[in-house]
Every structure is written in structure tokens, then in C-alpha cells.
Scaffold this active site. Structure first.
Site, short mmCIF file in Angstrom:
data_model
loop_
_atom_site.label_atom_id
_atom_site.label_comp_id
_atom_site.label_asym_id
_atom_site.label_seq_id
_atom_site.Cartn_x
_atom_site.Cartn_y
_atom_site.Cartn_z
CG ASP A 1 46.82 35.04 34.94
OD1 ASP A 1 46.52 35.12 34.13
OD2 ASP A 1 45.75 35.94 36.36
N GLY B 1 37.51 37.30 41.19
CA GLY B 1 37.87 36.69 40.90
C GLY B 1 38.23 35.79 42.50
CB SER C 1 35.65 41.54 44.66
OG SER C 1 34.66 40.78 45.35
#
Length: 830
Positions: free
Chosen positions: A212, A18, A22
């Protein structure tokens, strides 16, 4: 290689990456246990300290089976980068599952239900438990440790213990949570908590908004029983928020963002609105739609990332009730959808339950959007239903009925009517070869357990049965891409993925067509077997009627014989009696009946002819049914020998291998000459395989399926015609039997009166000075009449027992026959 004091990993074992971190697959240095480590990059440290610590704090506070566990927080030896050591989910994420070409058109229904269970409401089970969570100096938050029973058969893993404290076996640099429970709580929820965002309700219980939610943040691992377990991860954007609180910061992935957040985060436009906890519901709705269909619900021309303004327009102008909107052409209109697509693998029964949920959480107006309580209640309602599989024989269609276990047969029949349009009183069921009679008060949890391959068979008893519906599907030819000669590793990989996805979809449709053929043959075999049993029953019914008729004919012969004897002896006796007292008793009893002539055509002959015709008709029907059975046996043998499914499977497997090669080629910046030539050949081969799949599907699967439907229609017409005639024959035989029973009763009454008359005529006359010598013939006739009466009563009892199941039906044309037979009985007894 990189490491922390307790864990070791290779940078090549990348699981995900991202903007700020990681994720790698790592191993415990002592035990070798696999874990996932999240390594933060330099950009992450540019964020405010509060934001950096947020994910640590959230994972410390959350403890649930469907939330990825945090084992430790460590630092790398050299760079001192923060590392989160978390539970390793070996099967990737839900996004990885959806990216598999096999799921290009959505998850299978069983897998989707597991995903749906991620939002299973555990709130009711947690209410009133008196549990509290202590986190050192952190504020206490409501929580509980419960044992939840499984929603479906099979053990999905160990349950949380209702009395034992939870301890973390790994070293962590922050306070370890301990649980206190004042009173044990009974479990009121029958659903399994071992699915992804059942974690979602755990967040709501702890006042956390994720911000999210998307398939990429729902991890998957396989349980010991082979079933999927989904877990929420990535709490970098999460924060604590009560139901009535708002927030203004923006996080999330743009395809799954609420439109108000999308406007500010993606379009960079001023947004005065604050955001509440319901923004997670929008993300859940998009995730559910993606899982059910394999595609996003709102897609502008060119894709969401290329046409952001239209993307925002689609989501904000969505009409009420719509669950998807797609722009097919540039600057074209938006096509709104209020149903899930036909390519979706979910059944109509589940779609009917899911669509209202999607429509009410994919609502841009936060005032009109459902709250979490109603959302959890509706998803919980789906998960607590049982499934009854029903195959409609006339319509050649398979249905899944979602019904509560406590609902009765009446509710079930209404649910079947909604999907088949067959009214409840016309629904007749078979199961495993036998007629299945459902008691109106029987609860659904006592129904036979069904599957798609072993459903209840529904037969409509309406005079005009429903037309054939068959398997509903979209022509897979429309889903296969066109291959261009030019080598483009990115475009070729995308085309190969689409082709393999279409191949899997073609395979699923082919299997559905074959299953329909098998169910048609098997179910029709059961119905024909039932009709043959009905033929045997009617033949037995006819034999009983013939026995009764034979008894009446025997009575006629004896009655006429004794009538003649009685007339002769009466003449002799009358001469003797006139010498004594000048009068005959029998002459006084029936002065006119002997003058009536017997009918020229006895009605029992008409009954005999009618019963004989019934026998011939039944034998003809049995011959037709035997012919149909022979056809079905031959058809089932042909289905068994059909290898088209195996051929398509072989082609799809080869296409899958080519797609994997294209995925590897996509990572290369440029192919060498030899590699390019191999790539071209693979591309040509992929096109050949795709065409072969379609050829087998069209020429074998579809053609044989359509032939089966045509033959099925012809057979069903014969079956209905025979069924209608058998019912008519049964009614006619029943009517004849009832008429003969009435005649028999009338005859018994006449014989009783005749016997009483003879007894009175044999009785001595008190005033007579001397006994009267009676003729020997009259005494003999009286004794025989007594014997006949006893025999008639015995035969009557036997016949009544044999015909006890015959309904009393009197068509208008049989009343005249009954009246004529009554007159005939009176005449022969006169």
C-alpha cells in the site's frame, strides 16, 4: 478526550482516518511529548486474527530511520480498543505536501531528490556484515546497524551507531529487539538514509512487501537543519514475502494499484494470477510520477474513481516506454506521454535520468518489469551524481548536468553537448568573471561549485552560433480556471485551489524569466570584459611588432649609409691595393650584388600601414564594447528596480487566504445568508486577483523578457563580429611579426658575412715585403659594423622575448611580402 494508561488525546486532533482506524495527535501523560496514536474501530475486529496482528508484528520487526517508530501498544480504558503509539510526524504526509497549491505542478527538484532517496539502496552496505536480529521466539532475520555518511552537505539528524545496541525507552507488551554484530561493517554508500522509503530497501532486506505504498503513507517531518525527512507508515497490508514467493490477497489504494491487483480488487473480476514483490514497484512508480508532476500518471475522463474500466484499459494497454496516459474527452482516445510535462519543476538533466526508471517499473508485465535490485541500482546512480549548473549564453537557457564525481571534463563536455547541441571543441566557459579553462583530465569533483544563480557560463565558439532557446514554459493562462457565478462550496473550493496553484506556477515562471535576464546581463558583461582584455593584448602585440619594424628601419638607414661609405672607401682602397697586388677582396666576394637597384617601394612600408590599420580597428572595437557595457549597466539597474515579482507574490498570498476560507466553507453543509454574501465577494476578489497576476505577468515579466532576448540577440551579434575581427587582427599581426623576424634573421646573416669579409680584407698578406697602410675610413667602418651587429643582437633578444607568445601563422598572401623583404635586405647589404 480519550486515553490509555500513558497517553492522552482529543478526538478533535484527528490526523487521518481509514476504514479500520483513526489516527490522532496525542501526548505522553508524564513528559508531554507529542506522539501519534492509531485507534482501531469496531470494523477492524471483524478481520481475521492473523490480519489484526499483522501490523503489530511488522512494526515490531522493522527498525529504520525511514520507518515510523512504534513506541508501545496499549488499550483504551473503557472500550479496550487496541491503540498503536507511534512517532509523531509534525509535517503531515507527502500527500499533504502535494495537496498544497504551491506544489500543484510537482515538487521542487531539491525536495523531489529527498523523496527519491527514500529508495536509496542500502543493500550493498548491509551485505556481509554478519548482523542478526533476535526477537524472542521470532525467527532471526538479516539486519544491521550502520553509520551512513551524508549524501549532501548538512546534518540531517543523528546516525545509527555501528556498535551500540538499540533499546526501546518505552514500555511495550512484546519482546524488545536486541542487535548482535559479529564484525563492524565499512560503509560503502555515500547517500543519506534519512528519507522515506530508504525504508523500502529495509523492507526488502527483511523480506517484507508493503502492498500500500502511496503519498498518504509516506510521512514527513522537518529535521533540525530545516530539511525534510520522510518515513513509511501504515503496515496494515504488509506481509513477509521472499523474492520468489507470490500472494493472492488484495490490498492497496486503487490509483496506485498494479493493474493485475486493480482488476481483482476494484473491478471485482476473477484473476488467476498471483502477485509478487514487484507490485510495490508499480506503486512506487505512480508515487514518483505524482511527486514529480503533481498529478497521477493514468487519468481517464472524469477521473480514476468515476471511470474504472477506462482506468484499467489505460494501465494494461500502455505502450512500452510510455510513462503516462490521459483521456481528455469522454470515449476519446488515450494520449500517451513518454516525457515528463514541461510544467514539471525538474530539470532536463534529472528528467533524463528519471524517465527510464519510470518506464521500466510502470510495466504491467511482471516478467518485463525491473526487479528491485536493478531499480535500487538505477536510483542509487542518480543519488551519487553531482550537479553542475551551466548557463548557455547564446541560447539563454539554464541546464543542470548530472555527472559522477569521478567523471572527467571530457565526459562533462559530452553531457553538455546532449543538452545544448554545442560540440565539445566549441565550448568555452566563464565563471565569476573569468575565463574558465577545463583540463581534459580534471575530475568533476574538482570543478567549481555552482548553483542555479551562479552557474558556469557557456559560450559557443562556432562560426554560426546556436539560436536562442530561452526559458521553456507553458502559458499559465491555460491553467487558471473559469469562475461561475453560482455558489457551490465544493466546486468553488476546487476552483480556488486550481487558481492558487496556477498563481504559484506563474510566480515560478516569472522568477525564471527574471533570473534569465540577470544571467544574460552578467554573463555578457564577463564576455565583453574578456574581449576588452583581448583588445589590450592585441595592442601590446602590435606595439611589439612596431618595435621590430622600427629596428628594421634603423638597420636600413645605417646599412645604406655604411654601404655608401664602403663603396667609396672600397674605390680608394682598390687603387692602393691594385698598386700592391692588383685585387680587392670585396670585389671577389660580391661581384654582382652592387649592381642590383634597391626596391622602389620597400615592403616594410606595407607592414607599417597594415599595423596602423589594426590600431584604428581595435580602438573602434573598444568604443563599441564600452557602449555595450553602458547598456548592460543600465539594463541591470532596470532589473534591480523591477517590482513585478513582488506584486505577483502579494496577489498570490491574498489568493491563498481566500482559498483557506473556501476550505472552511466546504466543511459546512449550508452557508448562512451573510456567509454566502461574503463567499460571493471573496469569489469576485479571487477572480480579480487572478486576472491581475496574469496582467502583470504578460505586460511586465514576459514583455521585458522578450525585449531582453531581442537586445541580447543584437548584442551577441556585435560581440561575435568583434570576436571574429579580433582573431583576424591577431593573426595578421602575428604573421607580420613572424615575417619581420625572418627578415631580421636574414639581415643578421648578411651582416655576419659582411663583417667577416671586412675582417678578411683588413688581414695582412704574408708574402708582402712591407705592411700595407689601410685607410682610416675602412678601419672605422669595420669597428662600427661590429658595434651595429652587437646592438642588433641585443634588440633581437628583446623582440623575441616580447613576441614569444605569438603563434607562427603564415597566410598565403604574406609569403610574397616575406620574399620581397628578403630581397630588400640583401639589396641594402650588397
Amino acid at each position: 478526550m480519550q486515553s490509555t494508561p500513558n497517553y492522552l488525546w482529543s478526538t478533535e486532533d484527528l490526523l487521518g482516518q481509514g476504514a479500520t482506524a483513526s489516527v490522532y495527535k496525542a501526548r505522553n501523560k508524564k513528559s508531554g511529548e507529542l506522539v501519534a496514536v492509531k485507534v482501531f474501530n469496531n470494523a477492524s475486529y471483524l478481520r481475521p486474527q492473523e490480519v489484526q496482528m499483522r501490523e503489530f508484528e511488522m512494526l515490531r520487526k522493522l527498525n529504520h530511520k525511514n520507518i515510523v517508530k512504534l513506541f508501545a501498544v496499549e488499550e483504551t480504558g473503557s472500550s479496550k480498543q487496541k491503540v498503536l503509539v507511534m512517532e509523531f510526524c509534525s509535517s503531515g504526509s507527502l500527500l499533504n505536501v502535494l495537496e498544497d497549491p504551491a506544489n500543484a505542478f510537482g515538487l521542487a527538484e531539491s525536495e523531489f531528490l529527498i523523496v527519491l532517496q527514500c529508495v536509496d539502496p542500502l543493500r550493498d552496505a548491509a551485505a556481509g556484515t554478519g548482523c542478526a536480529l533476535q526477537w524472542g521466539s521470532a525467527r532471526a532475520m538479516p539486519c544491521c546497524v550502520l553509520t551512513y555518511p551524508l549524501h549532501s552537505p548538512g546534518n540531517l539528524g543523528p546516525h545509527l551507531n555501528a556498535t551500540s545496541p538499540v533499546a526501546c525507552p518505552f514500555p511495550v507488551p512484546f519482546p524488545v529487539p536486541t542487535f548482535k554484530q559479529s564484525t563492524p561493517a565499512p560503509c560503502t554508500n555515500a547517500a543519506s538514509p534519512l528519507c522515506p522509503v530508504a525504508g523500502m530497501n529495509h523492507l526488502r532486506e527483511n523480506g517484507v512487501v508493503h502492498r500500500d505504498i502511496k503519498p498518504g503513507n509516506i510521512m514527513r517531518l522537518m529535521g533540525e537543519d530545516g530539511q525534510s525527512i520522510y518515513k513509511l507508515t501504515d503496515f496494515g497490508a504488509a506481509r513477509e514475502l521472499d523474492d520468489d514467493e507470490k500472494f493472492v490477497s488484495v490490498y492497496g489504494t486503487e490509483e496506485y494499484l498494479h493493474p493485475d491487483m486493480y482488476k481483482r480488487a476494484v473491478l471485482r473480476k476473477p484473476q488467476q494470477k498471483a502477485f509478487g514483490v514487484t507490485v510495490d514497484l508499480w506503486s512506487i512508480g505512480v508515487t514518483f510520477y505524482h511527486a514529480a508532476t503533481g498529478s497521477l500518471p493514468f487519468v481517464p475522463f472524469g477521473g480514476p474513481r468515476r471511470n474504472k474500466e477506462i482506468m484499467y484499459k489505460i494501465t494494461t494497454e500502455k505502450p512500452p516506454g510510455a510513462i503516462a496516459g490521459v483521456q481528455r474527452q469522454e470515449n476519446g482516445s488515450i494520449e500517451w506521454s513518454y516525457e515528463l510535462p514541461v510544467t514539471c519543476q525538474l530539470s532536463t538533466g534529472l528528467k533524463d535520468q528519471l524517465i527510464p526508471i519510470l518506464a521500466n517499473i510502470l510495466e504491467v508485465d511482471q516478467e518485463k518489469c525491473w526487479g528491485f535490485d536493478q531499480f535500487f541500482a538505477e536510483t542509487n546512480d542518480i543519488l551519487h551524481r553531482i550537479v553542475v549548473d551551466v548557463f548557455s549564453l547564446q541560447q539563454a537557457s539554464l541546464h543542470r548536468i548530472y555527472i559522477h564525481s569521478y567523471n572527467t571534463t571530457t565526459k562533462f563536455l559530452d553531457a553538455v553537448f546532449k543538452q545544448t547541441n554545442i560540440v565539445p571543441h566549441h565550448q568555452e566557459y566563464f565563471f565569476e568573471g573569468h575565463l574558465y579553462e577545463l583540463d581534459p583530465n580534471l575530475q568533476a569533483d574538482h570543478f567549481y561549485r555552482t548553483t542555479e544563480n551562479n552557474p558556469l557560463t557557456l559560450l559557443s565558439t562556432a562560426e554560426h552560433p546556436e539560436e536562442v532557446v530561452g526559458v521553456r514554459y507553458r502559458d499559465p493562462t491555460l491553467d487558471f480556471p473559469k469562475f461561475v457565478p453560482k455558489v457551490d462550496v465544493v466546486a468553488d473550493c476546487s476552483a480556488a485551489k486550481s487558481a492558487v496553484g496556477a498563481g504559484y506556477q506563474t510566480l515560478r515562471i516569472a522568477r525564471a524569466l527574471r533570473r534569465c535576464r540577470e544571467l544574460l546581463a552578467r554573463a555578457l558583461h564577463w564576455v565583453i570584459g574578456n574581449l576588452k582584455t583581448e583588445c589590450s593584448r592585441i595592442l601590446e602585440q602590435k606595439r611589439g611588432a612596431f618595435s621590430m619594424l622600427a629596428c628594421l628601419q634603423l638597420t636600413e638607414v645605417r646599412g645604406c649609409s655604411w654601404r655608401q661609405r664602403g663603396a667609396g672607401s672600397e674605390g680608394r682602397g682598390r687603387g692602393e691595393d691594385q698598386a700592391a697586388d692588383g685585387e680587392s677582396v670585396r670585389g671577389r666576394e660580391h661581384p654582382q650584388r652592387s649592381e642590383q637597384p634597391p626596391p622602389s617601394s620597400p615592403p616594410h612600408l606595407q607592414v607599417s600601414e597594415e599595423l596602423s590599420q589594426c590600431s584604428h580597428s581595435i580602438f573602434d572595437f573598444e568604443g563599441v564594447l564600452n557602449g555595450l557595457l553602458s547598456e548592460l549597466v543600465k539594463h541591470r539597474q532596470q532589473v534591480h528596480e523591477d517590482k513585478s515579482i513582488q506584486q505577483i507574490e502579494c496577489c498570490v498570498e491574498k489568493m491563498q487566504l481566500i482559498y483557506k476560507q473556501f476550505k472552511k466553507a466546504r466543511t459546512c453543509l449550508r452557508l448562512g445568508y451573510n456567509e454566502e454574501q461574503i463567499h460571493k465577494l471573496d469569489k469576485v476578489n479571487l477572480g480579480h486577483l487572478a486576472r491581475k497576476v496574469l496582467l502583470i505577468f504578460q505586460d511586465d515579466c514576459v514583455q521585458r523578457y522578450q525585449e531582453a532576448l531581442t537586445l541580447h540577440g543584437r548584442r551577441m551579434r556585435k560581440v561575435y563580429e568583434i570576436k571574429k575581427h579580433l582573431k583576424r587582427l591577431s593573426n595578421r599581426i602575428s604573421a607580420c611579426s613572424v615575417e619581420m623576424t625572418e627578415c631580421q634573421d636574414c639581415l643578421h646573416s648578411v651582416l655576419d658575412r659582411f663583417l667577416q669579409t671586412e675582417k678578411r680584407s683588413l688581414a695582412p698578406v704574408p708574402p708582402a715585403p712591407s705592411p700595407v697602410h689601410l685607410s682610416q675610413a675602412r678601419q672605422e667602418m669595420a669597428f662600427r659594423m661590429q658595434e651595429l651587429l652587437e646592438q642588433m643582437r641585443s634588440v633581437t633578444c628583446d623582440l623575441q622575448f616580447n613576441n614569444g607568445i605569438i603563434e607562427r601563422l603564415f597566410p598565403a598572401q604574406h609569403w610574397q611580402l616575406l620574399t620581397a623583404m628578403e630581397k630588400w635586405v640583401v639589396s641594402i647589404s650588397g
